[in-house]
Write an enzyme that holds these catalytic residues in place. Sequence first.
Site, short mmCIF file in Angstrom:
data_model
loop_
_atom_site.label_atom_id
_atom_site.label_comp_id
_atom_site.label_asym_id
_atom_site.label_seq_id
_atom_site.Cartn_x
_atom_site.Cartn_y
_atom_site.Cartn_z
N GLU A 1 -5.29 -5.56 10.45
CA GLU A 1 -4.00 -4.75 10.89
C GLU A 1 -4.22 -3.57 12.14
OE1 GLU A 1 -3.99 -0.93 7.59
OE2 GLU A 1 -6.30 -0.91 8.54
N GLY B 1 3.07 2.14 11.03
CA GLY B 1 3.95 3.43 10.80
C GLY B 1 4.95 3.48 12.18
N SER C 1 3.23 -2.69 10.48
CA SER C 1 5.40 -2.37 10.73
C SER C 1 6.35 -3.63 10.21
CB SER C 1 5.42 -1.93 12.30
OG SER C 1 4.92 -0.43 12.62
N HIS D 1 -9.51 0.76 5.42
CA HIS D 1 -8.35 1.32 6.42
C HIS D 1 -7.65 1.96 7.39
CE1 HIS D 1 -3.97 1.89 6.84
NE2 HIS D 1 -3.47 1.75 5.39
N GLY E 1 2.80 -1.46 4.20
CA GLY E 1 2.93 0.61 4.06
C GLY E 1 4.36 0.43 3.54
N GLU F 1 -6.63 4.89 8.31
CA GLU F 1 -6.88 6.03 7.61
C GLU F 1 -7.59 6.76 7.52
OE1 GLU F 1 -1.60 5.12 7.72
OE2 GLU F 1 -3.21 6.11 5.88
N ASN G 1 0.78 -1.33 0.07
CA ASN G 1 -0.19 0.06 -0.31
C ASN G 1 0.95 1.53 0.82
OD1 ASN G 1 -1.95 1.78 0.34
ND2 ASN G 1 -2.30 1.77 2.64
N TRP G 2 1.01 2.30 -1.07
CA TRP G 2 2.06 3.55 -1.08
C TRP G 2 1.50 4.47 -0.50
CZ3 TRP G 2 5.03 4.06 -6.64
CH2 TRP G 2 6.62 2.93 -6.29
N LYS G 3 0.31 3.99 -0.17
CA LYS G 3 -0.56 5.84 0.15
C LYS G 3 -0.39 6.65 -0.59
CE LYS G 3 -0.21 3.05 4.93
NZ LYS G 3 0.64 3.01 6.23
#
Length: 247
Positions: A162, A168, A199, A93, A220, A95, A10-12
Amino acid sequence: MAKRPLLVGNWKMHGDGGDLPTVIAIGEAARRHPAVDVALCLPATLIERAGRVCLGLAIGGQDCHAEPNGAHTGDISAAMLREAGASLVLLGHSERRHDHHENDVLIAAKLRAARAAGLDVMLCVGETAEDHAAGRSAEVVRQQLTRSLAGMGGQGIAIAYEPVWAIGGDRTPDPAEVAAMAGLIRDTVSGVRIVYGGSVTPDNGAALFVDGGVDGFLVGRQSLDAEAFIAILKSIDLATRQISSPS
């Protein structure tokens, strides 16, 4: 029966045309390790270009709107993602849940829209640090699953566990904790692949894969680094072969 391993990056909100060589490198590595399904969920602006330069690597989006079209400035529909070349989409997700205040009802509507457009879905679930400390992890994840799936089966759906407190940063649950949550997810929804996200690194990936009871990872920041992501891919492939051919 063991499910095929799955590794998703996931490149965000990272990446532009200058990062296509990273996509190509990951795609080439995926072809060298065909026992593992590999995908990259990229910014929408990269999906079509990534699909053109990297045949054989699944490309996904990071979110979609619940409606097929309409007056939704700045949003993107599942059908638009599919037309751009995506074959899957991330939904729920953390976020999106926390930064954009998305609830399970909205995520369920997005999931139905994605499946109707022919996209596979990786549904993300996980508890906050507060829920974890209070012993509510299982309750929260089970509720997210049942409400987000809203009676839909597992066809075309993978589940990413997650824990929000592990994303992160440098904290990860131990493999036994991951295995317990993977068991809860399997008891709640059958027939899905379950991946862990939070992570994941080349150093901890093998242990989490072998002892965590998961079918792979949602990665990530490490997916932005071709060398690191490929190292995780290699660790999954090696562990899969060792499990399949015990000494």
